[in-house]
Design a protein around this motif. Structure first.
Motif: not given
Length: 530
Positions: A430-434
């Motif tokens: 997954a490409w998920v930016s925190l």
């Protein structure tokens, strides 16, 4: 206006949403005459879903939360100093934090906010049984809170020292007593002390907020009596970025984030722009048992198969840069470089060798399998990055295919994506930016109970990281930064998490100006003459 903000994080491709820094403002706005009683229409790419401000981690929810709720303190977006919000003063020593509330704070139902109610909020989030995603992120695990209504003092007793505890409290929204008593109602209404009150909710379409008179306890003393603040705020759900750009030009929206090619025409149109740097490209693997990506050799192979520098250029339309730390929101609590020397290098041949070692062998069609099972991945990415995000995802799929991996890319809106990863759903990559500003806020996402029991949605279990952050947390303030960064480097070197792109998030405005230091700050909005 001094940039004072509620520090934020979110799951984002900006974002969100997610959080960023003291924003630079460009274009029309400075010096333009303000108008009274206007309507500010904000475009969001995803519906926020259930509105309980303490029970969701998505950027869209965090954005709308700012209108109706307040944190205890705020942070100066330039200096990083703690400023007032609900609390007018504070003291943090060792394992004790004391905050004194402002006088006269009222809820949107007219009732008073008491120190006891604030303590009840903190204890709710602190209770693991309630499964708030903010536990360990904005509020240290093991904290206990008590309130003295006569003195308006809220006292937190920490289980151990927390070097950035006030920074975390600057992002934790406080719910009023009526909401605490009926949390089910919070999913579709508001119960807060914020500058606006929700008056209409049409999920999937729009949310309407009305200004609250007498509000004087905003970030660093901000008030709704300031000239130019909108009387009404409408949050409109516009998933398509080109549609949002068209509505900005026509005046159908007052503000929206636009990241793709449409941003060029908005710049040419001379619209106001608020800019905030953010981590926009961050790749996560599902470490859960039984997933293809639970094998560290496979994770490293998948990482080395990708040309991350090329992905960065495609994702950001050539306007991005390489990340240096995982906690990128300015003011950055621990500046430095935990990434460049740790990130696995691009080497497709080495990736192929690693997959061979892991038992995934190529067939006549060039694709890999083990014991008759194809090497297939479910790859999720958020739909808020425009055509650049789609092109980057297609490129990643192509590069994985070149080493024999069959990846299926799925674009999802934020609500669906967060539901999938936090619900232990079907995903491998997954490409998920925190986006956060201090490394301690990342710990619950990089360790601890796996989703759905915790916020560790990738199910990462790394004893070296846990040992390193425990040592870092024992040091006061920034004295532990070297240890925090070393802990990050260890995870990155193992390809447990892969940061590959920073960018500048731009929120465009039409007949309005505002600040976006991580989130749009409601008390910074000024309506301008058209």
């Amino acid at each position: 206006m001094k940039r004072t903000r509620m520090v934020s994080y979110g799951l984002c491709l900006t974002l969100a949403l997610a959080g960023c820094s003291g924003a630079a403002n460009n274009g029309p706005g400075d010096g333009a005459p303000v108008v009274e009683g206007g309507t500010f229409t904000l475009g969001l790419s995803s519906d926020p879903g259930a509105l309980d401000p303490q029970m969701g981690a998505g950027t869209s929810l965090f954005t709308v939360t700012q209108f109706a709720y307040d944190p205890l303190v705020s942070v100066d977006g330039e200096s990083g100093e703690i400023r007032s919000a609900l609390a007018k003063s504070w003291k943090a020593e060792g394992t004790t934090v004391e905050l004194t509330l402002n006088e006269g704070i009222t809820c949107d139902d007219g009732s008073a906010l008491t120190a006891t109610a604030v303590a009840d909020n903190l204890n709710f989030v602190a209770d693991p049984k309630n499964s708030s995603p903010f536990l360990g992120v904005f509020l240290p695990a093991g904290v206990k809170a008590a309130g003295d209504d006569a003195s308006r003092v809220v006292t937190l007793t920490l289980a151990q020292p927390a070097p950035f505890v006030l920074n975390g409290l600057a992002s934790l929204p406080i719910v009023c007593p009526s909401g605490l008593k009926n949390r089910a109602a919070l999913t579709k209404t508001t119960s807060g002390t914020g500058p606006y009150k929700l008056v209409e909710a049409a999920p999937g379409d729009h949310y309407t907020y009305q200004v609250r008179d007498g509000y004087t306890w905003g970030p660093d003393g901000a008030t709704t009596a300031t000239k130019g603040m909108p009387e009404t705020v409408v949050v409109k759900i516009v998933e398509n970025e080109s549609t949002a750009a068209n509505l900005l030009v026509s005046g159908g929206l007052s503000a929206a984030q636009v990241a793709g090619p449409d941003s060029a025409r908005l710049e040419k149109a001379g619209l106001f722009t608020a800019e905030s740097p953010a981590l926009s490209g961050e790749q996560w693997y599902n470490h859960a048992k039984g997933r293809v990506t639970d094998d560290p050799t496979v994770r490293l192979a998948l990482t080395r198969a990708l040309d991350l520098a090329q992905l960065q250029k495609v994702l950001t339309s050539g306007k991005g840069s390489a990340p240096t730390v995982l906690a990128t929101n300015a003011p950055i609590a621990c500046p430095g470089d935990s990434v460049s020397q740790s990130l696995p290098s691009h080497d497709p041949a080495a990736a192929a060798t690693l997959l061979d070692q892991a038992g995934w062998t190529k067939g006549a069609d060039g694709m890999r399998a083990k014991a008759g099972k194809p090497l297939a991945l479910t790859f999720l990415y958020q739909n808020t990055s425009g055509s650049g995000g789609n092109a980057a995802a297609e490129l990643a799929v192509k590069q994985w295919k070149a080493v024999g991996v069959d990846a299926t890319a799925k674009s999802q809106n934020e609500t669906t994506l967060t539901g999938t990863i936090f619900g232990a759903g079907d995903w491998d990559v997954a490409w998920v930016s925190l986006n956060v500003n201090s490394p301690d806020q990342l710990v619950p996402f990089l360790s601890g109970p796996a989703a759905p029991k915790g916020t560790n949605f990738a199910a990462i279990a790394d004893a070296d990281y846990t040992k390193a952050v425990t040592a870092a947390a024992a040091l006061p303030g920034t004295e532990g930064c070297d240890k925090w960064l070393a802990a990050e480097s260890g995870l990155i070197a193992k390809a447990s998490i892969v940061p590959f792109a920073n960018t500048t998030v731009r929120t465009f405005g039409k007949a309005a100006k505002f600040e976006t230091p991580g989130q749009l700050v409601p008390t910074s909005i000024r309506m301008l003459a058209k």
